[in-house]
Write a protein that holds these residues in place. Sequence first.
Motif, PDB file in Angstrom:
ATOM      1  N   SER A  26      -0.934   5.611  -0.149  1.00 40.62           N
ATOM      2  CA  SER A  26      -0.241   5.206  -1.371  1.00 40.62           C
ATOM      3  C   SER A  26      -0.539   6.166  -2.519  1.00 40.62           C
ATOM      4  O   SER A  26      -1.632   6.723  -2.618  1.00 40.62           O
ATOM      5  CB  SER A  26      -0.677   3.795  -1.783  1.00 40.62           C
ATOM      6  OG  SER A  26      -0.092   3.412  -3.016  1.00 40.62           O
ATOM      7  N   GLY A  53       2.210   6.478   5.007  1.00 39.70           N
ATOM      8  CA  GLY A  53       2.586   5.086   4.786  1.00 39.70           C
ATOM      9  C   GLY A  53       3.767   4.683   5.650  1.00 39.70           C
ATOM     10  O   GLY A  53       3.775   3.611   6.277  1.00 39.70           O
ATOM     11  N   THR A  71      -3.346   0.701  -0.765  1.00 35.00           N
ATOM     12  CA  THR A  71      -2.277   0.498  -1.735  1.00 35.00           C
ATOM     13  C   THR A  71      -2.582   1.131  -3.088  1.00 35.00           C
ATOM     14  O   THR A  71      -1.927   0.830  -4.078  1.00 35.00           O
ATOM     15  CB  THR A  71      -2.002  -1.000  -1.934  1.00 35.00           C
ATOM     16  OG1 THR A  71      -3.218  -1.653  -2.328  1.00 35.00           O
ATOM     17  CG2 THR A  71      -1.469  -1.638  -0.665  1.00 35.00           C
TER      18      THR A  71
END
Length: 242
Positions: A26, A53, A71
């Motif tokens: 991320s 990702g 994330t």
Amino acid sequence: MMDDLPYRQVGEPVPGRIVCVADHASNFVPDDVPLGIAAELLETHIAVDIGTGGIADRLARRHGIPAHIATASRLVCDLHRHEDQEGVMPISSDGHLIPGNIGADLEKRLDRFHRPYHTEMARWLDAAQPELIVALHSFTPSLRSSDEERPWEVALLYNQDDSAARHAIRLFGEEGLTVGDNEPYSGKQLNATMDRHAEAHGRPYLTIEIRQDLIVSEAEQARWAALVADVANRTALALRGV
């Protein structure tokens, strides 16, 4: 987007099967973490392992390999570093200064990002008891700080345990790919997550690095997800002696 947790999980692990982790998947930076860098840098390799990702999502959704996926950007907190390791909250990356990290509270970053990410990964892996962990990363064709080109299309990194990597190096090579053996950098220096969650527990793993220019588009990510799934499954069979 992070939704208050430094990870997301896709798919349900089947005990004793293969799982995936993606530490650098991320480029998200929370609004209350000012890095002081140009926004366009968040689209580059210093902020994210480009392509990972999408591949991790496809492994989970289409190939039955559930994933634990970061994330938050590595510039916020590098989850693929030990807590006391230089660069866990980087103040520079590939020649770019990260001024917002200079003097920032490291303990707060670790408490918010690093510790919950790894605590949950440990719980997830303990429940799954996987036969093989795929740790997914990507690398640049070259660095801004160096003119040296990186010819490898995919690479396998490892520290002490190369049992799974040896099979995968052979299998990727049989696909006609140029494969790096602990290149373009060594897993003996950069293997923090697998040192902690795989080698320390005797769990076989593949740290797979794919060159970023090969996995930019969704079609390329889909192709590599299928290839990684195939190699991971064949490696697991080889480790079982089948």
